[in-house]
Scaffold this active site. Structure first.
Site, short mmCIF file in Angstrom:
data_model
loop_
_atom_site.label_atom_id
_atom_site.label_comp_id
_atom_site.label_asym_id
_atom_site.label_seq_id
_atom_site.Cartn_x
_atom_site.Cartn_y
_atom_site.Cartn_z
N HIS A 230 -7.37 8.61 -3.04
CA HIS A 230 -7.68 9.98 -2.61
C HIS A 230 -7.79 10.92 -3.80
O HIS A 230 -7.09 10.77 -4.79
CB HIS A 230 -6.57 10.51 -1.69
CG HIS A 230 -6.57 9.88 -0.34
ND1 HIS A 230 -5.84 8.75 -0.06
CD2 HIS A 230 -7.22 10.21 0.81
CE1 HIS A 230 -6.04 8.42 1.21
NE2 HIS A 230 -6.87 9.27 1.76
N GLU A 362 -11.67 2.23 3.68
CA GLU A 362 -12.78 2.86 4.38
C GLU A 362 -13.75 3.41 3.35
O GLU A 362 -13.39 4.25 2.52
CB GLU A 362 -12.25 3.99 5.26
CG GLU A 362 -13.31 4.64 6.09
CD GLU A 362 -12.82 5.93 6.74
OE1 GLU A 362 -11.62 6.03 7.05
OE2 GLU A 362 -13.65 6.84 6.90
#
Length: 439
Positions: A230, A362
């Site tokens: 992230h 993802e």
RNA sequence: GCCCUGGUAGUAUAGUACGGUCUAGUAUAAGCGGCUGUCGCCCGCUCGACCCGGGUUCAAAUCCCGGCCAGGGCGCCA
């Protein structure tokens, strides 16, 4: 130290373009001192530029005094120019060396440097990011950014060929584009504004006039995430297409991914070798699993997730071991997807949203969008959002918005897949995360 | 936001279980000297560090408390 002027010196060749056939030719090289090996009466200097390295050999008794004097000043990472002649020899690794006639010192470096540029002592990621441009000189990093360059070019080329128009939507926005991710607020003259977390609503609106659009650009999320995948600022590759469904854009997506992987493995052989990584070209079509199928599979692995709930990270890691390649997860619960993802008309608890996974991560998220104004308003309310703050977006539904679908890929995650890097910061020049705001 | 682990020269590490020759070891970088074919050159010498604050103790890099910072995991999220 007094720096030498660049003067009329220009690079005649990159280091990698020099070869033994140039024996006797005078060339000008510009770059940085990567290694110095002084053996007494002979000295070797390894000059690096953006392409590679070349050996400069200084036989001290044969070169002129000025070269000798300049050479005595040289230290690692100095930026220098070398004008000299190519000499064919079997004693140098590439079959030639360069004997300098003149050396110019164009930039100096402090010592000791904040990290070891010779690669003998590897630094931690924090140290490396604090001295990022120095770190980026390393062959491994240059390879990574060549791969990024090729990847972006491949995405643009493929999508352009398929009739998508590249667009730019605003980074500064008035309201949340989606529920979910937190926004950074900015001072916009005397009003509060936000940094965009996605081009979602704008790209949907643009299908009304351009039908097929794509955008590549940075977006911002104020999540307090503390993970290796992230960032607060990341690059999103977005497409949106009119008169299409999730199924259509999934096909476009797998073809795009196929093209990118194929292009990379063809155009970046050297870079991948440097990174000791291989890019597998996926066979199409990619596997497709429904959310329910995935839940069943996890149950067989002893992981019980009630239908409707999000799949936690450890469960994704298990999935990654079961499916160590690309695969789609489709038919997510409507509740777990953003308001603009269309519910199936036959089973409204299931949505036409999909994710493209690579192992446990993802990579891409997409779906058919809601294009009925009343349904969108209902969905907004269901997710606790105020339709009033979306009035400009909702207005577009009265201008003949076509049915449409699209997806968004995280460039950095795609690069992790292509380079084999385990930390997303490795594939970002100057990463921004919860704690890092500099350099 | 929560949990775990860690913080020793510019960098990377050893040492911390069980406090005491730790005057803190090693590699690399840096400085000086030597060396004509190196390519992680080599050889000799030199410089340089226990995150900050408090506590326990005769004695703390080592144990305890607080803080700061970092890495990893979870959650959030993509």
């Amino acid at each position: 130290m007094q720096l030498d002027p660049l003067g009329d010196w220009r690079k005649t060749l990159h280091t990698t373009d020099v070869n033994p056939q140039l024996d006797g030719e005078v060339i000008t090289l510009l770059g940085w001192v990567k290694e110095i090996r002084d053996l007494g009466a002979i000295e070797f200097i390894i000059l690096q530029d953006r392409k590679g390295t070349v050996q400069i050999t200084i036989p001290k008794k044969k070169v002129n005094k000025k070269v000798l004097e300049k050479a005595s000043f040289l230290q690692l990472q100095y930026c220098i120019g070398v004008k000299g002649s190519v000499k064919k020899t079997d004693m140098a690794q590439r079959g030639f060396e360069v004997i300098p006639d003149e050396i110019r010192i164009l930039g100096i470096a402090q010592h000791p440097l904040p990290l070891d540029i010779t690669g003998k002592t590897s630094a931690g990621i924090d140290t490396r990011l604090n001295a990022r441009v120095l770190d980026l000189c390393k062959e491994n990093n240059r390879a990574t950014w060549n791969i990024q360059h090729e990847t972006l070019a491949a995405f643009r080329r493929f999508l352009s060929q398929r009739g998508f128009v590249e667009v730019f939507t605003p980074r500064i926005i008035a309201t949340a584009t989606e529920g979910g991710a937190a926004l950074f607020s900015v001072d916009y003259f005397d009003r509060e504004a936000y940094l965009a977390q996605s081009p979602q609503l704008y790209k949907e609106e643009l299908t009304l006039c351009f039908e097929k659009v794509f955008e590549i650009g940075p977006f911002f999320r104020a999540e307090e995430s503390h993970t290796r995948r992230h960032l607060s600022e990341f690059i999103s590759i977005d497409i949106e297409q009119a008169f299409a469904t999730a199924d259509d854009v999934m096909k476009i997506l797998e073809q795009t991914i196929h093209y990118v992987c194929e292009t990379l493995s063809k155009n970046c052989r050297e870079e991948l070798k440097v990174l000791k990584h291989e890019v597998d070209i996926p066979k199409l079509p990619l596997k497709r699993f429904t959310y329910t199928e995935i839940l069943d599979e996890l149950k067989r692995e002893g992981i019980d997730i009630p239908w409707g709930e999000d799949i936690p990270t450890p469960a994704f890691r298990t999935l990654g071991e079961l499916h160590p390649y690309f695969y789609f997860i489709t038919e997510w619960p409507t509740e777990s997807k953003p308001f603009y993802i269309k519910p199936l008309s036959s089973r409204p608890e299931v949505s036409e949203g999909f994710d493209l996974m690579w192992k446990w991560m993802e990579l891409v998220s997409g779906g058919t969008r809601v294009h009925s104004k009343s349904l969108l308003m209902k969905r907004l309310e269901e997710q606790g959002l105020n339709p009033e703050s979306f009035k400009h977006h909702l207005q577009v539904f009265d201008y003949g918005l076509p049915p449409h679908a699209g997806w968004a890929a995280g460039l950095e995650r795609v690069l992790m897949m292509l380079t084999g890097k385990k930390n997303i910061r490795e594939v970002v020049l100057f990463p921004r995360d919860r704690t890092r705001l500099t350099p």
